[in-house]
Enzyme design. Structure first.
Site, PDB file in Angstrom:
ATOM      1  CE  LYS A  22      -2.426   2.603   3.581  1.00  0.00           C
ATOM      2  NZ  LYS A  22      -1.353   3.191   4.377  1.00  0.00           N
ATOM      3  CG  ASN A  23       2.175   2.867   3.542  1.00  0.00           C
ATOM      4  OD1 ASN A  23       1.037   3.269   3.264  1.00  0.00           O
ATOM      5  ND2 ASN A  23       2.533   2.583   4.788  1.00  0.00           N
ATOM      6  CB  CYS A 117      -4.552   6.609  10.424  1.00  0.00           C
ATOM      7  SG  CYS A 117      -5.171   5.229   9.449  1.00  0.00           S
ATOM      8  NE  ARG A 122      -0.160  10.880  10.208  1.00  0.00           N
ATOM      9  CZ  ARG A 122      -0.548   9.875   9.426  1.00  0.00           C
ATOM     10  NH1 ARG A 122      -1.797   9.476   9.446  1.00  0.00           N
ATOM     11  NH2 ARG A 122       0.316   9.269   8.638  1.00  0.00           N
ATOM     12  NE  ARG A 399      -7.647   5.180   4.522  1.00  0.00           N
ATOM     13  CZ  ARG A 399      -7.539   6.468   4.752  1.00  0.00           C
ATOM     14  NH1 ARG A 399      -8.233   7.019   5.709  1.00  0.00           N
ATOM     15  NH2 ARG A 399      -6.731   7.209   4.041  1.00  0.00           N
TER      16      ARG A 399
HETATM   17  C1  EPZ Z   1       4.161   6.902   6.743  1.00  0.00           C
HETATM   18  O1  EPZ Z   1       3.454   8.017   7.286  1.00  0.00           O
HETATM   19  C2  EPZ Z   1       3.151   5.801   6.550  1.00  0.00           C
HETATM   20  N1  EPZ Z   1       2.128   6.245   5.637  1.00  0.00           N
HETATM   21  C3  EPZ Z   1       2.551   5.404   7.891  1.00  0.00           C
HETATM   22  O2  EPZ Z   1       1.763   4.245   7.672  1.00  0.00           O
HETATM   23  C4  EPZ Z   1       3.662   5.035   8.879  1.00  0.00           C
HETATM   24  O3  EPZ Z   1       3.114   4.860  10.156  1.00  0.00           O
HETATM   25  C5  EPZ Z   1       4.722   6.127   8.932  1.00  0.00           C
HETATM   26  O4  EPZ Z   1       5.187   6.458   7.609  1.00  0.00           O
HETATM   27  C6  EPZ Z   1       5.946   5.726   9.762  1.00  0.00           C
HETATM   28  O5  EPZ Z   1       6.508   4.547   9.223  1.00  0.00           O
HETATM   29  C7  EPZ Z   1       2.346   6.190   4.323  1.00  0.00           C
HETATM   30  O6  EPZ Z   1       3.382   5.746   3.862  1.00  0.00           O
HETATM   31  C8  EPZ Z   1       1.234   6.632   3.453  1.00  0.00           C
HETATM   32  P1  EPZ Z   1       6.465  10.002   8.843  1.00  0.00           P
HETATM   33  P2  EPZ Z   1       4.115   9.445   7.300  1.00  0.00           P
HETATM   34  O7  EPZ Z   1       6.571  11.266   8.071  1.00  0.00           O
HETATM   35  O8  EPZ Z   1       4.965   9.605   6.096  1.00  0.00           O
HETATM   36  C9  EPZ Z   1       7.097  13.183  12.401  1.00  0.00           C
HETATM   37  C10 EPZ Z   1      -0.128   2.872   7.758  1.00  0.00           C
HETATM   38  O9  EPZ Z   1      -0.693   2.352   8.747  1.00  0.00           O
HETATM   39  N2  EPZ Z   1       7.098  14.216  11.337  1.00  0.00           N
HETATM   40  O10 EPZ Z   1       7.538   8.980   8.683  1.00  0.00           O
HETATM   41  O11 EPZ Z   1       3.043  10.435   7.547  1.00  0.00           O
HETATM   42  C11 EPZ Z   1       5.709  12.582  12.599  1.00  0.00           C
HETATM   43  O12 EPZ Z   1       4.906  13.377  13.440  1.00  0.00           O
HETATM   44  C12 EPZ Z   1       0.345   4.310   7.805  1.00  0.00           C
HETATM   45  O13 EPZ Z   1       0.052   2.279   6.693  1.00  0.00           O
HETATM   46  C13 EPZ Z   1       7.403  15.515  11.657  1.00  0.00           C
HETATM   47  O14 EPZ Z   1       7.665  15.870  12.816  1.00  0.00           O
HETATM   48  O15 EPZ Z   1       5.044   9.334   8.593  1.00  0.00           O
HETATM   49  C14 EPZ Z   1       6.053  11.216  13.173  1.00  0.00           C
HETATM   50  O16 EPZ Z   1       6.242  11.336  14.546  1.00  0.00           O
HETATM   51  C15 EPZ Z   1      -0.142   5.040   8.998  1.00  0.00           C
HETATM   52  N3  EPZ Z   1       7.406  16.458  10.651  1.00  0.00           N
HETATM   53  C16 EPZ Z   1       7.388  10.858  12.502  1.00  0.00           C
HETATM   54  O17 EPZ Z   1       7.913  12.092  12.001  1.00  0.00           O
HETATM   55  C17 EPZ Z   1       7.120  16.138   9.362  1.00  0.00           C
HETATM   56  O18 EPZ Z   1       7.158  17.046   8.493  1.00  0.00           O
HETATM   57  C18 EPZ Z   1       7.284   9.876  11.336  1.00  0.00           C
HETATM   58  O19 EPZ Z   1       6.347  10.373  10.384  1.00  0.00           O
HETATM   59  C19 EPZ Z   1       6.819  14.806   9.045  1.00  0.00           C
HETATM   60  C20 EPZ Z   1       6.813  13.855  10.050  1.00  0.00           C
END
Ligand code: EPZ
Length: 430
Positions: A22-23, A117, A122, A399
């Protein structure tokens, strides 16, 4: 209203084939926007997030044709707008990849703030920091739409991310593929879907090196040619079935996987006492040999234990004698589902980022999916609990999990999807 209903208490046995990731799919499909010719994407999972992103591209003018259940033909050439602000865009997190893709193609992008989600706040500050360094001015319109404008100058940049972020790494990679000069991403995320996106973009003629390490170098190119590309298997879907086999004390073969992507999951299951046999594209999980042990888990960016398998493993640990401690180090607030497991008799207390789990017995109950992986945890708990568990809010599960009911049925589970007429709708027509 649709629900999934499970009569639990039976070990899972048999084989399951994992779908495309998916991702990866939700990054690669927006990535096609950058291409100067049509593309064919294979091994696409049959999930609603893919339909959503495909419809968003269609609304922007792309020709998107479903060749079969797992293959999409996309011709991005007719896209003549850099705006994606329709309601559908807000329904999914990954629509924010259109920021990078449209910026790369038009040097401008106007995209509605993403949904997805809910794990607390976020932020997307790191995405915006990357785009800014590449020359884009950004403005938030009415608190709902992000407007990027790099028409004056759009160029490569050296970008150090303050936090390891999958989304920021992907978004900047997309933008940089056609930017003038070189972009260097430092402290990049290393998830398998980042490598998959880089492989897809490189197969079209992009120049990306280092994906899968924490420094990614992208030299901009002018033209990307059409390709046929097959998406990698879904690491998290595989981990979900592996956890379900362990929780029900069954033995299953999980096919169409990349064992390397599952190392953190396989080693945790081994530590619990499961036997794990790895083959080139399959893994056998056998939880029938001995009682399982309690373990501690800390979620981390790849190659650490994935946060997207955290709820499923908490469900598993509720069935294992002793005290297990889970530390969610990626998201602030990814335990909303715990109260649902508690309704099933689980003994879990949450203290900040820690979940403390006393293993015991689960009993069937009506529960709801509070998000996608939370829904997967409810499925696992329902498969374990004696009696009939009914899960609502299953659109979350759909989803991200292809054909989840039929896949569990093939493993011997007593599971079905039912439709319950909405009582309000009946009242209106009566
Ligand atoms: C991706 O989300 C995945 N989604 C999520 O999977 C997954 O949980 C996550 O990566 C972590 O592996 C998709 O790929 C569509 P991040 P993403 O940016 O990209 C902080 C699922 O269940 N952060 O790696 O949104 C954030 O708050 C989904 O399939 C900032 O501070 O996650 C978090 O604590 C849910 N500033 C951490 O980084 C930013 O600008 C990781 O977030 C961006 C992120």
């Amino acid at each position: 209203m649709e629900r999934i209903v499970i009569s639990g208490g039976k070990p899972l046995y048999g084989e399951v084939t994992v779908s495309g990731a998916k991702n990866a799919a939700v990054a690669i499909i927006p990535g096609v926007v950058l291409c100067d010719e049509p593309c064919r994407i294979e091994n696409i999972p049959n999930i609603s997030d893919v339909s959503l992103i495909a419809n968003i591209l269609r609304d922007m003018g792309a020709m998107v044709r479903r060749v079969d259940k797992n293959t999409l033909d996309i011709d991005p050439r007719p896209i003549n707008t850099y705006e994606a602000t329709e309601e559908g865009v807000r329904k999914m997190r990954a629509s924010y990849y259109l920021l990078g893709a449209l910026l790369g193609r038009f040097h401008k992008a106007k995209v509605a703030l993403p949904g997805g989600c809910n794990f607390g706040v976020r932020p997307i500050d790191q995405h915006l920091k990357g785009f800014q360094l590449m020359g884009a001015k950004n403005e938030l319109i009415n608190g709902a739409i992000i407007d990027l404008d790099a028409s004056a100058s759009f160029h490569g940049a050296r970008i150090y991310f303050d936090t390891v972020s999958v989304g920021s790494t992907i978004n900047v990679m997309l933008a940089a593929v056609k930017a003038e000069g070189q972009t260097i991403i430092e402290n990049a995320a290393k998830e398998p879907h980042i490598v998959d996106l880089a492989n897809f973009l490189n197969s079209m003629g992009a120049n990306i090196r280092g994906a899968g390490t924490d420094v990614i170098k992208i030299r901009g190119v002018e033209y990307l040619h059409g390709v046929t590309y097959s998406i990698i298997p879904d690491q998290i879907e595989a981990g979900t079935y592996m956890a379900a086999a362990a929780a029900t004390r069954g033995k299953i073969t999980v096919r169409n996987i990349t064992p390397k992507h599952l190392e953190s999951i396989s080693s945790k299951l081994r530590e619990m006492g499961c036997e794990i046999d790895e083959y080139d594209e399959a893994v056998i999980v056998d939880a029938t040999k001995r009682p399982l042990n309690r373990v501690n888990i800390k979620t981390m960016p790849h190659p650490g234990f994935p946060t997207d398998c955290q709820p499923q493993f908490v469900a598993l640990l509720t069935t294992v004698k002793g005290t297990s401690i889970v530390n969610e180090s990626v998201w602030d607030n990814r335990y909303q589902y715990v109260s649902e497991l508690v309704r099933m008799g689980a003994n879990i207390s949450v203290e900040g980022r820690l979940a403390i789990i006393e293993g015991g017995t689960l009993t069937a109950a009506p529960v709801k999916a509070t998000d996608l992986r939370a829904g997967a945890a409810m499925l696992i708990a329902g498969l374990v609990a004696e009696g009939t568990t009914s899960i609502s809010n299953i659109s979350y599960i759909e989803r991200g999990y292809s054909d989840v009911v039929t896949k569990f049925q093939a493993l011997g589970a007593d599971i079905k999807k039912i439709y319950i007429p909405d009582p309000d709708a009946v009242a209106t027509t009566a």
